[in-house]
Design a protein around this motif. Sequence first.
Motif, PDB file in Angstrom:
ATOM      1  N   GLN A 159      -0.423   6.963   3.947  1.00 20.86           N
ATOM      2  CA  GLN A 159      -0.915   8.247   4.056  1.00 20.86           C
ATOM      3  C   GLN A 159       0.220   9.008   4.020  1.00 20.86           C
ATOM      4  O   GLN A 159      -0.060  10.231   4.021  1.00 20.86           O
ATOM      5  CB  GLN A 159      -2.080   8.129   5.120  1.00 20.86           C
ATOM      6  CG  GLN A 159      -3.954   7.612   4.168  1.00 20.86           C
ATOM      7  CD  GLN A 159      -4.409   8.619   4.960  1.00 20.86           C
ATOM      8  OE1 GLN A 159      -4.398   7.964   6.079  1.00 20.86           O
ATOM      9  NE2 GLN A 159      -5.601   7.743   4.552  1.00 20.86           N
ATOM     10  N   PRO A 186       0.834  -1.159  -0.224  1.00 24.50           N
ATOM     11  CA  PRO A 186       0.103  -0.228  -0.012  1.00 24.50           C
ATOM     12  C   PRO A 186       1.146   0.824   0.061  1.00 24.50           C
ATOM     13  O   PRO A 186       2.342   0.962   0.429  1.00 24.50           O
ATOM     14  CB  PRO A 186      -0.787   0.203   0.860  1.00 24.50           C
ATOM     15  CG  PRO A 186       0.236  -0.717   2.610  1.00 24.50           C
ATOM     16  CD  PRO A 186       1.292  -1.784   1.802  1.00 24.50           C
ATOM     17  N   GLN A 214      -3.426   0.830  10.805  1.00 28.36           N
ATOM     18  CA  GLN A 214      -3.643   0.112   9.707  1.00 28.36           C
ATOM     19  C   GLN A 214      -3.280  -1.154   9.250  1.00 28.36           C
ATOM     20  O   GLN A 214      -3.834  -2.637   9.315  1.00 28.36           O
ATOM     21  CB  GLN A 214      -5.590   0.803   8.768  1.00 28.36           C
ATOM     22  CG  GLN A 214      -6.165   1.590   9.722  1.00 28.36           C
ATOM     23  CD  GLN A 214      -6.964   2.204   8.666  1.00 28.36           C
ATOM     24  OE1 GLN A 214      -7.180   1.642   8.005  1.00 28.36           O
ATOM     25  NE2 GLN A 214      -8.252   3.117   9.154  1.00 28.36           N
ATOM     26  N   VAL A 215      -2.336  -1.121   8.327  1.00 29.71           N
ATOM     27  CA  VAL A 215      -1.566  -1.338   7.590  1.00 29.71           C
ATOM     28  C   VAL A 215      -0.850  -1.547   8.272  1.00 29.71           C
ATOM     29  O   VAL A 215      -0.665  -2.948   8.481  1.00 29.71           O
ATOM     30  CB  VAL A 215      -0.791  -0.258   6.598  1.00 29.71           C
ATOM     31  CG1 VAL A 215      -0.025  -1.733   5.913  1.00 29.71           C
ATOM     32  CG2 VAL A 215      -1.181   0.423   5.586  1.00 29.71           C
ATOM     33  N   HIS A 263      -3.575   3.963   2.540  1.00 28.39           N
ATOM     34  CA  HIS A 263      -3.992   4.009   3.876  1.00 28.39           C
ATOM     35  C   HIS A 263      -3.011   3.979   5.366  1.00 28.39           C
ATOM     36  O   HIS A 263      -2.033   4.678   4.469  1.00 28.39           O
ATOM     37  CB  HIS A 263      -3.782   2.318   3.639  1.00 28.39           C
ATOM     38  CG  HIS A 263      -5.320   1.022   2.863  1.00 28.39           C
ATOM     39  ND1 HIS A 263      -5.769   1.729   2.646  1.00 28.39           N
ATOM     40  CD2 HIS A 263      -4.514   0.688   2.259  1.00 28.39           C
ATOM     41  CE1 HIS A 263      -6.785   0.686   2.032  1.00 28.39           C
ATOM     42  NE2 HIS A 263      -5.872   0.576   1.491  1.00 28.39           N
ATOM     43  N   ARG A 303      -4.052  -4.015   2.290  1.00 28.09           N
ATOM     44  CA  ARG A 303      -4.298  -3.348   1.395  1.00 28.09           C
ATOM     45  C   ARG A 303      -6.042  -4.023   1.400  1.00 28.09           C
ATOM     46  O   ARG A 303      -5.973  -5.054   1.208  1.00 28.09           O
ATOM     47  CB  ARG A 303      -3.971  -3.075   0.477  1.00 28.09           C
ATOM     48  CG  ARG A 303      -3.516  -4.176  -0.889  1.00 28.09           C
ATOM     49  CD  ARG A 303      -3.013  -3.627  -1.933  1.00 28.09           C
ATOM     50  NE  ARG A 303      -2.585  -4.627  -2.710  1.00 28.09           N
ATOM     51  CZ  ARG A 303      -3.288  -5.690  -2.986  1.00 28.09           C
ATOM     52  NH1 ARG A 303      -4.386  -5.075  -3.604  1.00 28.09           N
ATOM     53  NH2 ARG A 303      -2.840  -6.787  -4.159  1.00 28.09           N
ATOM     54  N   TYR A 359     -11.778   1.001   1.716  1.00 26.67           N
ATOM     55  CA  TYR A 359     -11.271   1.352   3.271  1.00 26.67           C
ATOM     56  C   TYR A 359     -11.354  -0.659   3.958  1.00 26.67           C
ATOM     57  O   TYR A 359     -12.226  -1.261   4.043  1.00 26.67           O
ATOM     58  CB  TYR A 359     -12.516   1.950   3.815  1.00 26.67           C
ATOM     59  CG  TYR A 359     -13.457   3.273   3.273  1.00 26.67           C
ATOM     60  CD1 TYR A 359     -11.994   4.115   4.154  1.00 26.67           C
ATOM     61  CD2 TYR A 359     -13.865   3.416   2.758  1.00 26.67           C
ATOM     62  CE1 TYR A 359     -12.411   5.831   3.235  1.00 26.67           C
ATOM     63  CE2 TYR A 359     -13.899   4.723   2.122  1.00 26.67           C
ATOM     64  CZ  TYR A 359     -13.499   5.872   2.003  1.00 26.67           C
ATOM     65  OH  TYR A 359     -13.523   7.379   2.012  1.00 26.67           O
ATOM     66  N   MET A 360     -10.681  -0.701   4.630  1.00 24.12           N
ATOM     67  CA  MET A 360      -9.970  -1.705   5.612  1.00 24.12           C
ATOM     68  C   MET A 360     -11.431  -1.454   6.461  1.00 24.12           C
ATOM     69  O   MET A 360     -11.175  -3.035   6.967  1.00 24.12           O
ATOM     70  CB  MET A 360      -8.259  -1.792   5.984  1.00 24.12           C
ATOM     71  CG  MET A 360      -8.079  -2.215   4.414  1.00 24.12           C
ATOM     72  SD  MET A 360      -5.995  -2.472   5.091  1.00 24.12           S
ATOM     73  CE  MET A 360      -5.654  -1.594   5.871  1.00 24.12           C
ATOM     74  N   SER A 361     -11.624  -1.025   7.216  1.00 24.83           N
ATOM     75  CA  SER A 361     -12.810  -0.740   8.329  1.00 24.83           C
ATOM     76  C   SER A 361     -13.781  -1.558   7.862  1.00 24.83           C
ATOM     77  O   SER A 361     -14.292  -1.271   8.833  1.00 24.83           O
ATOM     78  CB  SER A 361     -12.873   0.606   8.786  1.00 24.83           C
ATOM     79  OG  SER A 361     -12.792   1.418   7.857  1.00 24.83           O
ATOM     80  N   TYR A 391     -11.679  -5.218   9.151  1.00 32.59           N
ATOM     81  CA  TYR A 391     -10.047  -5.404   9.343  1.00 32.59           C
ATOM     82  C   TYR A 391     -10.105  -6.935   9.280  1.00 32.59           C
ATOM     83  O   TYR A 391      -9.156  -7.083   9.837  1.00 32.59           O
ATOM     84  CB  TYR A 391      -9.891  -4.714  10.273  1.00 32.59           C
ATOM     85  CG  TYR A 391      -9.939  -3.625  10.600  1.00 32.59           C
ATOM     86  CD1 TYR A 391      -9.566  -2.443  10.077  1.00 32.59           C
ATOM     87  CD2 TYR A 391     -10.851  -2.959  11.291  1.00 32.59           C
ATOM     88  CE1 TYR A 391      -8.915  -1.209  10.456  1.00 32.59           C
ATOM     89  CE2 TYR A 391     -11.666  -1.839  12.173  1.00 32.59           C
ATOM     90  CZ  TYR A 391     -10.134  -0.880  11.530  1.00 32.59           C
ATOM     91  OH  TYR A 391     -10.872   0.513  11.922  1.00 32.59           O
TER      92      TYR A 391
END
Length: 386
Positions: free
Chosen positions: A211, A208, A247-248, A243, A326, A301-303, A283
């Motif tokens: 950000q 990924p 989170q990654v 991302h 990702r 979005y991974m969320s 996730y």
Amino acid sequence: MYEIRGLSLFANVGIAEAMFKDIGVNIVLANEIEEKRAKFYQEVYPKSEMICGDITDEIVRDSIVKRAKELKVNFVLATPPCQGMSVAGNRDPEDPRNQLIYYAVDVIHRLNPAFIMLENVPRQLKTNIRVDGQLIKIPDYIKIEFSDKYIFNNETLAKTKDFGIPQLRERNIYLLVRKDFGFMWTFPAKQKEVYLETAIGGLPSLDPMLQEGMDLTLEKFPEFEKKKMAGMLVSKWHHPPVHPWRQVEWMMHTPTGTSAIFNEVYYPKKKDGTAIHAHHNHYRRMSWDKPARTVTMFNGYMSTLATVHPGRPYKVGDKTLYSDPRVLSIYELFIVMSIPLDWPVPSWVDDSFLRSVIGEGIPSKMARDILQNLLSYLDRVEYHKN
């Protein structure tokens, strides 16, 4: 051969229509309320006429009906927005978007087409709308309106995985045939399931883009540029999603087919370190030995619900980590939505917009195969009606 001349209501950008040319189905007229989507549709389908406007506006609706009659429309495809009734939405029974079926019904009555395809989420079967001040379930409303003139399909729930599409998406689809044709339009025979390993397992791995910027991206993923170039050689759409690092990192420690909320250390946390209370499908990495989970408009979005690439294990010292932390690339989304890989997306369309409209579309192969089954019926009985 019977010529299908279609009207697409709530057309989005025409994902359902992407394979119709393969079988000779012509969507001659479309309606979409959002100007950006209407522009997208018109650029992809220059031979179709687009009426951009609100179907609830009587003037717009009249213009749709008038033009459809002039173009000799004999098929209506209607896919009213489902956010008011979908699991991913708020499921408000009074959501005005649920009422849009009413206006589609009005158009259909005035056109009296030979064939109708009404598509929405399965929750439609239990959703009430208000008609003449009374609450009535959408299926009951549709049958009250059309049962005297049309033959309905008996089985209305369709799963994309049964169409050879690598996605676990379920839709409620009414297939209506005008009674003077004398047959029932049904879904085609089920096809073999396609798993993600077969569908996207051979594509280049992608790291990924973080950000926080390129410096941190290259620090955490030294092969980022190399992988990116390998992906771009496959397609310009197989490029790294963006991302946040936290989170990654959670997903790097999340095995294939599981959710980061079950991790002992690298579980979802707020910036203050407290745990995020999330659904077990948030996730979550998908599984290689299954089709993809349902693609929604929040697929970037991974969320949200099961959007993360399955990944593959690799070792860093004595630790096992997982690649591809990702969401699916847009190219991978094309595959799991069965959108033609050469679909001519306009050059001005950005990733965010494209992801959103993909998540609201009917998988292209699903729509094509259903229409192909109709054409097969018509060929067998040798209809030549207009």
